[in-house]
Design a protein around this motif. Structure first.
Motif, short mmCIF file in Angstrom:
data_model
loop_
_atom_site.label_atom_id
_atom_site.label_comp_id
_atom_site.label_asym_id
_atom_site.label_seq_id
_atom_site.Cartn_x
_atom_site.Cartn_y
_atom_site.Cartn_z
N ASP A 36 0.87 -1.16 0.00
CA ASP A 36 0.00 0.00 0.00
C ASP A 36 0.92 1.22 0.00
OD1 ASP A 36 -1.74 2.09 0.45
OD2 ASP A 36 -2.60 1.24 2.29
N LEU A 37 1.17 1.78 -1.19
CA LEU A 37 2.11 2.89 -1.32
C LEU A 37 1.66 4.11 -0.53
CD1 LEU A 37 3.11 2.65 -5.08
CD2 LEU A 37 4.31 1.74 -3.09
N ASP A 38 0.36 4.38 -0.50
CA ASP A 38 -0.15 5.53 0.26
C ASP A 38 0.24 5.42 1.73
OD1 ASP A 38 -1.27 6.76 -1.97
OD2 ASP A 38 -3.23 5.80 -1.66
N ALA A 39 0.13 4.24 2.29
CA ALA A 39 0.47 4.03 3.70
C ALA A 39 1.94 4.28 3.97
CB ALA A 39 0.08 2.63 4.14
N LEU A 40 2.78 4.05 2.96
CA LEU A 40 4.22 4.27 3.10
C LEU A 40 4.63 5.70 2.75
CD1 LEU A 40 5.57 0.97 1.52
CD2 LEU A 40 5.51 1.59 3.95
N GLY A 41 3.69 6.46 2.20
CA GLY A 41 4.01 7.81 1.77
C GLY A 41 4.81 7.86 0.49
N LEU A 42 4.64 6.83 -0.35
CA LEU A 42 5.36 6.74 -1.62
C LEU A 42 4.39 6.85 -2.78
CD1 LEU A 42 7.73 3.74 -0.78
CD2 LEU A 42 8.42 6.14 -1.09
N ALA A 59 9.75 3.32 8.57
CA ALA A 59 9.91 4.56 7.82
C ALA A 59 10.73 4.32 6.56
CB ALA A 59 10.59 5.62 8.68
N VAL A 60 10.34 4.93 5.46
CA VAL A 60 11.12 4.88 4.23
C VAL A 60 12.22 5.92 4.37
CG1 VAL A 60 11.10 5.13 1.73
CG2 VAL A 60 9.17 4.05 2.88
N THR A 61 13.47 5.46 4.42
CA THR A 61 14.58 6.35 4.77
C THR A 61 15.60 6.54 3.66
OG1 THR A 61 15.78 4.49 5.76
CG2 THR A 61 14.40 5.83 7.23
N ALA A 62 15.50 5.77 2.57
CA ALA A 62 16.49 5.90 1.50
C ALA A 62 15.91 5.41 0.19
CB ALA A 62 17.75 5.11 1.85
N SER A 63 16.48 5.92 -0.90
CA SER A 63 16.10 5.42 -2.22
C SER A 63 17.33 5.39 -3.10
CB SER A 63 15.00 6.29 -2.84
OG SER A 63 15.51 7.54 -3.19
N GLY A 64 17.21 4.68 -4.22
CA GLY A 64 18.31 4.61 -5.17
C GLY A 64 19.56 3.98 -4.59
N ALA A 65 20.71 4.60 -4.85
CA ALA A 65 22.00 4.06 -4.40
C ALA A 65 22.06 3.96 -2.87
CB ALA A 65 23.13 4.92 -4.92
N ASP A 66 21.45 4.92 -2.17
CA ASP A 66 21.44 4.87 -0.71
C ASP A 66 20.66 3.66 -0.21
OD1 ASP A 66 22.99 7.19 -0.54
OD2 ASP A 66 21.23 8.48 -0.37
N ALA A 67 19.58 3.30 -0.89
CA ALA A 67 18.80 2.12 -0.52
C ALA A 67 19.61 0.85 -0.80
CB ALA A 67 17.48 2.09 -1.28
#
Length: 118
Positions: A36-42, A59-67
């Motif tokens: 559920d992307l809405d619940a994750l804020g994505l 909490a979603v804390t990183a994306s891309g290379a940081d993830a």
């Protein structure tokens, strides 16, 4: 579990990469299509463009290379070391450029399908 790696389950290259991570890491690996992307804020745009990292608190804390760095930190040697290197301030900009190139051309990489096009 150390966290969750959220990837594009429609992309063959991403799926193969997630399977590799599943064999070598201890983090959870989930395609964004099952969440559920809405619940994750994505947004769908965010998860289609880059892998996301959800920490142990949810909490979603990183994306891309940081993830990717966070996911590699959940692996054994030598991959954990590679994750640490990717977090170094001097390496992060180069890792981000490399990630964007791979993401942009993932449809040309091994295991890719037409769904890999962004």
């Amino acid at each position: 579990m150390t966290g969750t790696c959220i990837y594009d389950g429609d992309c063959g290259f991403c799926t193969q990469s997630a399977q590799w991570l599943q064999r070598h890491g201890t983090c959870a690996i989930v395609p964004w299509q099952a969440l559920d992307l809405d619940a994750l804020g994505l947004t769908e745009e965010q998860v289609s463009a880059a892998v996301q990292w959800q920490d142990a608190s949810g909490a979603v804390t990183a994306s891309g290379a940081d993830a990717i760095a966070q996911a590699l930190l959940s692996c054994g040697r030598p991959w954990r070391w590679m994750g640490r290197v990717l977090t170094w301030r001097i390496v992060r900009p180069f890792a981000a450029i490399g990630y964007r190139l791979v993401a942009r051309y993932r449809y040309k990489l091994p295991g890719a399908t037409s769904a890999c096009r962004i």
